[in-house]
Write a protein that holds these residues in place. Sequence first.
Motif, PDB file in Angstrom:
ATOM      1  N   ARG A   6       0.853  -1.196   0.000  1.00  8.79           N
ATOM      2  CA  ARG A   6       0.000   0.000   0.000  1.00  8.79           C
ATOM      3  C   ARG A   6       0.878   1.231   0.000  1.00  8.79           C
ATOM      4  NH1 ARG A   6       0.644   1.966   4.945  1.00  8.79           N
ATOM      5  NH2 ARG A   6       0.980   0.543   6.685  1.00  8.79           N
ATOM      6  N   GLU A   7       0.253   2.374  -0.273  1.00  4.95           N
ATOM      7  CA  GLU A   7       1.007   3.625  -0.225  1.00  4.95           C
ATOM      8  C   GLU A   7       1.337   3.966   1.225  1.00  4.95           C
ATOM      9  OE1 GLU A   7       0.152   6.943  -2.717  1.00  4.95           O
ATOM     10  OE2 GLU A   7      -0.952   5.694  -4.139  1.00  4.95           O
ATOM     11  N   GLU A   9       1.846   5.798   4.732  1.00  3.00           N
ATOM     12  CA  GLU A   9       1.058   6.679   5.587  1.00  3.00           C
ATOM     13  C   GLU A   9       1.995   7.249   6.649  1.00  3.00           C
ATOM     14  OE1 GLU A   9      -2.123   4.296   7.187  1.00  3.00           O
ATOM     15  OE2 GLU A   9      -2.769   3.653   5.187  1.00  3.00           O
ATOM     16  N   LYS A  10       1.559   8.317   7.279  1.00  2.00           N
ATOM     17  CA  LYS A  10       2.388   8.977   8.291  1.00  2.00           C
ATOM     18  C   LYS A  10       2.845   7.997   9.374  1.00  2.00           C
ATOM     19  CE  LYS A  10       2.651  13.292  10.768  1.00  2.00           C
ATOM     20  NZ  LYS A  10       2.047  14.620  10.904  1.00  2.00           N
ATOM     21  N   LYS A  11       2.003   7.056   9.736  1.00  2.00           N
ATOM     22  CA  LYS A  11       2.331   6.080  10.787  1.00  2.00           C
ATOM     23  C   LYS A  11       3.498   5.173  10.400  1.00  2.00           C
ATOM     24  CE  LYS A  11      -0.865   2.526   9.254  1.00  2.00           C
ATOM     25  NZ  LYS A  11      -1.815   1.520   9.634  1.00  2.00           N
ATOM     26  N   ASP A  12       3.855   5.137   9.097  1.00  2.00           N
ATOM     27  CA  ASP A  12       4.933   4.269   8.619  1.00  2.00           C
ATOM     28  C   ASP A  12       6.304   4.928   8.641  1.00  2.00           C
ATOM     29  OD1 ASP A  12       3.087   2.172   7.768  1.00  2.00           O
ATOM     30  OD2 ASP A  12       2.563   3.503   6.106  1.00  2.00           O
ATOM     31  N   TYR A  13       6.370   6.233   8.810  1.00  2.00           N
ATOM     32  CA  TYR A  13       7.639   6.957   8.654  1.00  2.00           C
ATOM     33  C   TYR A  13       8.758   6.398   9.527  1.00  2.00           C
ATOM     34  CZ  TYR A  13       4.933  10.762   6.365  1.00  2.00           C
ATOM     35  OH  TYR A  13       4.124  11.518   5.549  1.00  2.00           O
ATOM     36  N   LYS A  42       4.780  14.253   0.356  1.00  2.00           N
ATOM     37  CA  LYS A  42       3.373  13.835   0.292  1.00  2.00           C
ATOM     38  C   LYS A  42       2.499  14.798  -0.505  1.00  2.00           C
ATOM     39  CE  LYS A  42       1.515  15.775   4.553  1.00  2.00           C
ATOM     40  NZ  LYS A  42       0.961  15.449   5.863  1.00  2.00           N
ATOM     41  N   ASP A  53       3.230  -4.217   4.155  1.00  2.00           N
ATOM     42  CA  ASP A  53       2.623  -4.287   5.479  1.00  2.00           C
ATOM     43  C   ASP A  53       2.276  -5.743   5.771  1.00  2.00           C
ATOM     44  OD1 ASP A  53       0.338  -4.436   7.354  1.00  2.00           O
ATOM     45  OD2 ASP A  53       0.386  -2.256   7.283  1.00  2.00           O
TER      46      ASP A  53
END
Length: 144
Positions: A6-7, A9-13, A42, A53
């Motif tokens: 998936r693309e 998201e902020k939680k992945d940084y 972004k 993920d």
Amino acid sequence: MNIIIREIEKKDYISVAAIWRNVLVFLPATDESVTRTYEKMKNDSRYCTFVADMDGNTVGFVTTVETLAIEHPNGYIKVNGLAVLPEFQHCGIGKMLMDCVEKLAYRHNASAIGLASGFQRTGAHEFYEHLGYKKTSFYFRKNI
């Protein structure tokens, strides 16, 4: 293994920063530098990052930029980084991530995908060649 690509998201940084440090050890990345960079990226449609993920945990990523060049008037996709945690390598995750890059290239009508890979990453070189990528040049950089 249940992997979803998936693309980002902020939680992945922070997870991406940790993977970067673990796998791409020769290229420094702090949590702050990754967060700052992704916050800039972004809002620019030329940049795209996909994450792998697994049950809510980020185990790999690929980050790209769409760019123009005289020899590629439709543009091309440059892979700025690809990394999968060592314990998940050789499981098809890197291929899944690169498949997303190829789909992105087709959607954008790009004429090529390019990337650089450090001399010491011989396993990565074999991986890219297995996917059909050809060695065409040396990459030079001068830090300013």
